[in-house]
Each structure stands twice: as structure tokens, then as C-alpha cells.
Design a protein around this motif. Structure first.
Motif, PDB file in Angstrom:
ATOM      1  N   PHE A 125       3.537  -0.575   0.195  1.00  0.00           N
ATOM      2  CA  PHE A 125       2.161  -0.221  -0.149  1.00  0.00           C
ATOM      3  C   PHE A 125       1.234  -1.435  -0.012  1.00  0.00           C
ATOM      4  O   PHE A 125       0.078  -1.297   0.395  1.00  0.00           O
ATOM      5  CB  PHE A 125       2.114   0.349  -1.566  1.00  0.00           C
ATOM      6  N   VAL A 126       1.748  -2.612  -0.350  1.00  0.00           N
ATOM      7  CA  VAL A 126       0.967  -3.834  -0.136  1.00  0.00           C
ATOM      8  C   VAL A 126       0.744  -4.050   1.360  1.00  0.00           C
ATOM      9  O   VAL A 126      -0.340  -4.456   1.793  1.00  0.00           O
ATOM     10  CB  VAL A 126       1.682  -5.049  -0.761  1.00  0.00           C
TER      11      VAL A 126
ATOM     12  N   LEU B   9      -4.966  -2.327   6.288  1.00  0.00           N
ATOM     13  CA  LEU B   9      -6.316  -1.784   6.136  1.00  0.00           C
ATOM     14  C   LEU B   9      -7.356  -2.900   6.070  1.00  0.00           C
ATOM     15  O   LEU B   9      -8.506  -2.712   6.492  1.00  0.00           O
ATOM     16  CB  LEU B   9      -6.376  -0.926   4.874  1.00  0.00           C
ATOM     17  N   ALA B  10      -6.952  -4.070   5.559  1.00  0.00           N
ATOM     18  CA  ALA B  10      -7.881  -5.197   5.435  1.00  0.00           C
ATOM     19  C   ALA B  10      -8.350  -5.713   6.790  1.00  0.00           C
ATOM     20  O   ALA B  10      -9.353  -6.433   6.861  1.00  0.00           O
ATOM     21  CB  ALA B  10      -7.225  -6.325   4.643  1.00  0.00           C
TER      22      ALA B  10
ATOM     23  N   ASN C 186       0.466  -1.727   3.587  1.00  0.00           N
ATOM     24  CA  ASN C 186      -0.599  -0.802   3.977  1.00  0.00           C
ATOM     25  C   ASN C 186      -1.975  -1.378   3.664  1.00  0.00           C
ATOM     26  O   ASN C 186      -2.916  -1.267   4.467  1.00  0.00           O
ATOM     27  CB  ASN C 186      -0.425   0.536   3.255  1.00  0.00           C
ATOM     28  N   ASP C 187      -2.104  -2.006   2.492  1.00  0.00           N
ATOM     29  CA  ASP C 187      -3.386  -2.603   2.108  1.00  0.00           C
ATOM     30  C   ASP C 187      -3.764  -3.744   3.055  1.00  0.00           C
ATOM     31  O   ASP C 187      -4.938  -3.891   3.432  1.00  0.00           O
ATOM     32  CB  ASP C 187      -3.320  -3.126   0.671  1.00  0.00           C
ATOM     33  N   ARG C 188      -2.784  -4.542   3.437  1.00  0.00           N
ATOM     34  CA  ARG C 188      -3.056  -5.662   4.341  1.00  0.00           C
ATOM     35  C   ARG C 188      -3.448  -5.154   5.728  1.00  0.00           C
ATOM     36  O   ARG C 188      -4.303  -5.744   6.398  1.00  0.00           O
ATOM     37  CB  ARG C 188      -1.827  -6.563   4.433  1.00  0.00           C
TER      38      ARG C 188
ATOM     39  N   ASN D 118       0.572   7.600   2.339  1.00  0.00           N
ATOM     40  CA  ASN D 118      -0.293   6.690   1.597  1.00  0.00           C
ATOM     41  C   ASN D 118      -1.264   5.972   2.523  1.00  0.00           C
ATOM     42  O   ASN D 118      -2.465   5.858   2.224  1.00  0.00           O
ATOM     43  CB  ASN D 118       0.570   5.682   0.838  1.00  0.00           C
ATOM     44  N   LEU D 119      -0.750   5.512   3.678  1.00  0.00           N
ATOM     45  CA  LEU D 119      -1.612   4.822   4.635  1.00  0.00           C
ATOM     46  C   LEU D 119      -2.669   5.766   5.193  1.00  0.00           C
ATOM     47  O   LEU D 119      -3.846   5.396   5.320  1.00  0.00           O
ATOM     48  CB  LEU D 119      -0.769   4.240   5.769  1.00  0.00           C
TER      49      LEU D 119
ATOM     50  N   LYS E 238      -5.460   6.271   2.672  1.00  0.00           N
ATOM     51  CA  LYS E 238      -6.326   5.098   2.551  1.00  0.00           C
ATOM     52  C   LYS E 238      -7.236   4.953   3.766  1.00  0.00           C
ATOM     53  O   LYS E 238      -8.403   4.556   3.634  1.00  0.00           O
ATOM     54  CB  LYS E 238      -5.473   3.842   2.366  1.00  0.00           C
TER      55      LYS E 238
END
Length: 359
Positions: free
Chosen positions: A274-275, A281-282, A277-279, A299-300, A303
Motif C-alpha cells: 500500500f505504501v 501515485l506521488a 501504491n502511494d509512492r 486499492n491502487l 486511489k
């Protein structure tokens, strides 16, 4: 290794057609340039007259070694091991290039120290000249080694259907820069070069998918359609070694598209995916492709939708689903159920410039 050849001439013709041998010859010519008629290979060695290898001979040698390895093992009990041996051959170029690069870094630091502490003496001038010659020599050796590595990796891709990837670290190819005139110009150019290699600039297309996937042709066609709209795209994947991500990385290698691999940080435990995925998206992707997989892909996708990123959701084929023992998590429905790759209306408010879609 699915093709068979009756002789080496047929094998050579096949590899040449698949690897653009004419462009490859030009690449060797540029990579094997001699910046100076002298060469200095270490801080303690005196400069001496040493030529670079003949680029055409080097190209033929690399291609012959790789092609012969696959052809000798083809249709024998050793065929399953040919890819492993070929990977080792490619990786040997990569390891040596990395060692040269590390020495080049050390030489560049020394050159930087000299450039910052100017001294009008002749001794200083000689030291500065030696330091710059050492940097240029190592740069030329590294460029040549990376050129041969990239060539061998392309033959590896043609034969195995998947791109070469080192077990650790990045794989970058810098090509050859212009000759440097003085120490400050040399260092400034080198810094710009490295920044572009490890932080390439361009529109990012995010990609992720499950580890079970069979329709590689469909994914290739879809990625081709995206590249037609975004020629300078950079592909960012979740870096899985099989399934959709592996297919996308093979496509990128075949099309010459730069890839950013977001591997799991195992130190983060259960939240690592999940982290990641956040990276991903960043990076602010201008477009994204998510193929059906697990809850990580769901999840991705959620987001990406929340961020207003144009999203293609590609479903797993129903016949493949039926053969799988474990059920797959459903993803959000695509905006275009008939063809998830064609969403022209989705781009009216978000074009290549990366503007956010109006809600």
C-alpha cells in the motif's frame, strides 16, 4: 526459445531483424568514441596511447556469443538452462560497468576538489589534466561496457521474451557526452547526465496488475495505443517478476521506453504494497493501467480514480478465471466496458500536460 534454426546464418538474420542491427552499429560507433588519443586507467598509471576496440568487431562478438549460446542448447536437455547462462553473460557486463562507474565517481570527486581549489602553478595544472583524463577514460570504458551490455540484453530479450533485469540496483545507459573542455564544465555536464538517468523527465504512465495473465498481446496493443498518444511516456510499474508487470516491462524493453520499478520495501511488513501504491501515485501519472489482480490492484485503482487520473481497468479473461483455484478480487468497473483502451472522452480535460480532470 521457441524458434529453431538450421544454421547460424538464419539465426543471425533473425536476431538482426529483431534488434535493429543498423541502429545498433551506430550506437556502437558513438559508444566507442575516444575522447583523447591518450588513456589513463588509474590514478597511479601514466597516460599512454591506447585505442578503443573496433566497434564493429565488438558488436559482432557480443551478438555471436549470445546467439551461439542459445543455438547450441536449442532442442537439447540443456535448453532450459540457456536463459540462465545468457543472463549471467549480460549481468557480467552490468557488474563490470558498475565497478567502472564507481571508480569514475571517485575520480570525479577528486577532480571536483581540484577544481574548487585553484592554484596557478604548473604542478596543479598537471594534476588537473591527469584527473580529467582519468575521468574521461573511465567514462569511455563505462559507455562501451554499457553499450555491450545493452546489446547482449536485447538479444536476451529476443530469445527469452523477457527483458534483462539486474538483481539489485538500477540499470541505466548514458551514451556518450561531448568532450569536456575544463574541469568545471565536465562536472556540471556529468551531474546533469546522472540526474536525467536516475530521475528521467517526462509524462508518467502508471501500470500494475496481477501475477496471473495470459493475454500479453492485448496488453501490448493497449500500451502501444497509449504510447501513440504520449510518445515520451515513462512507464512506472509495481515491479512484479511475473504476470502483468513482467509483460509490461517486456513491452517497454521492446519499445525503448524508460521504466521506473517500484519494488516492495520488505521492511514495512504488511503495509509495504500500500505504501508502494502511494509512492507510485506521488509521481502524478498522466494516465494509468490497472489489470485485475488482488486487493493491492483494487486499492491502487481506487486511489487513481480519487486523484482524477485517466484510468484503464483491464479485466482478467473469464476462461482464465475459471481455471484458477482462488477467486480474484473485483476491481472498479472501467469507464469503457467495450474497449478499456479507448477513452477519448476521458482526455478532453486531462491531456498530456497533466491537468486535473474537472469533476
Amino acid at each position: 526459445m521457441t524458434k529453431s534454426f538450421s544454421n547460424f546464418a538464419d539465426l543471425a538474420s533473425f536476431i538482426a531483424s529483431e534488434t535493429d542491427s543498423h541502429d545498433r552499429a551506430a550506437t556502437y560507433e558513438h559508444a566507442f568514441i575516444e575522447h583523447d588519443e591518450r588513456a589513463k586507467l588509474s590514478p597511479v598509471d601514466e597516460a599512454e596511447q591506447l585505442d578503443m576496440p573496433d566497434p564493429e568487431q565488438a558488436r559482432v562478438a557480443v551478438e555471436m556469443v549470445m546467439a551461439t549460446l542459445f543455438d547450441v542448447f536449442r532442442d537439447t536437455r540443456l535448453e532450459p538452462y540457456a536463459a540462465d547462462l545468457a543472463w549471467g553473460f549480460v549481468n557480467s557486463f552490468h557488474v563490470v560497468a558498475k565497478r567502472i562507474n564507481d571508480r569514475e565517481d571517485d575520480a570525479a570527486k577528486e577532480l571536483g576538489e581540484l577544481a574548487r581549489n585553484f592554484d596557478p602553478s604548473e604542478i596543479y595544472a598537471a594534476q588537473l589534466e591527469d584527473a580529467q583524463l582519468l575521468c574521461q577514460t573511465l567514462q569511455g570504458c563505462r559507455d562501451a561496457m554499457e553499450c555491450m551490455r545493452d546489446h547482449a540484453s536485447e538479444v536476451y530479450r529476443v530469445e527469452t521474451g523477457r527483458p534483462y533485469s539486474p538483481t539489485r540496483g538500477s540499470r541505466v545507459s548514458r551514451g556518450v557526452t561531448a568532450s569536456m573542455i575544463d574541469a568545471r564544465d565536465y562536472l556540471a555536464s556529468r551531474i546533469r547526465e546522472r540526474r536525467e538517468q536516475f530521475a528521467p523527465e517526462g509524462p508518467v504512465v502508471a501500470f500494475s496488475g496481477g501475477q496471473v495473465w495470459e493475454d500479453h498481446e492485448g496488453l501490448w496493443r493497449g500500451l502501444d495505443s497509449i504510447k501513440a498518444r504520449i510518445p515520451e511516456m515513462i512507464l512506472a510499474t509495481t515491479a512484479q517478476t511475473k504476470g502483468c508487470d513482467a509483460i509490461a516491462q517486456a513491452w517497454a524493453a521492446a519499445r525503448g521506453v524508460k521504466v521506473i520499478l517500484f519494488k516492495l520495501d520488505r521492511r514495512l511488513g504488511a503495509k509495504a504494497a500500500f505504501v508502494r501504491n502511494d509512492r507510485l501515485l506521488a509521481l502524478r501519472p498522466v494516465e494509468a493501467v490497472v489489470c485485475e489482480g488482488s486487493g493491492i490492484q483494487m486499492n491502487l485503482a481506487q486511489k487513481l480514480r480519487q486523484a482524477g487520473v485517466p484510468l484503464h481497468v483491464v479485466k482478467l479473461d473469464e476462461t482464465v478465471k475459471a481455471r484458477l483455484a482462488q477467486p480474484k478480487t473485483d476491481l472498479p468497473k472501467s469507464r469503457d466496458e467495450f474497449d478499456p483502451w479507448t477513452q477519448d472522452d476521458y482526455y478532453r480535460d486531462m491531456v498530456n500536460g497533466g491537468r486535473q480532470r474537472r469533476r
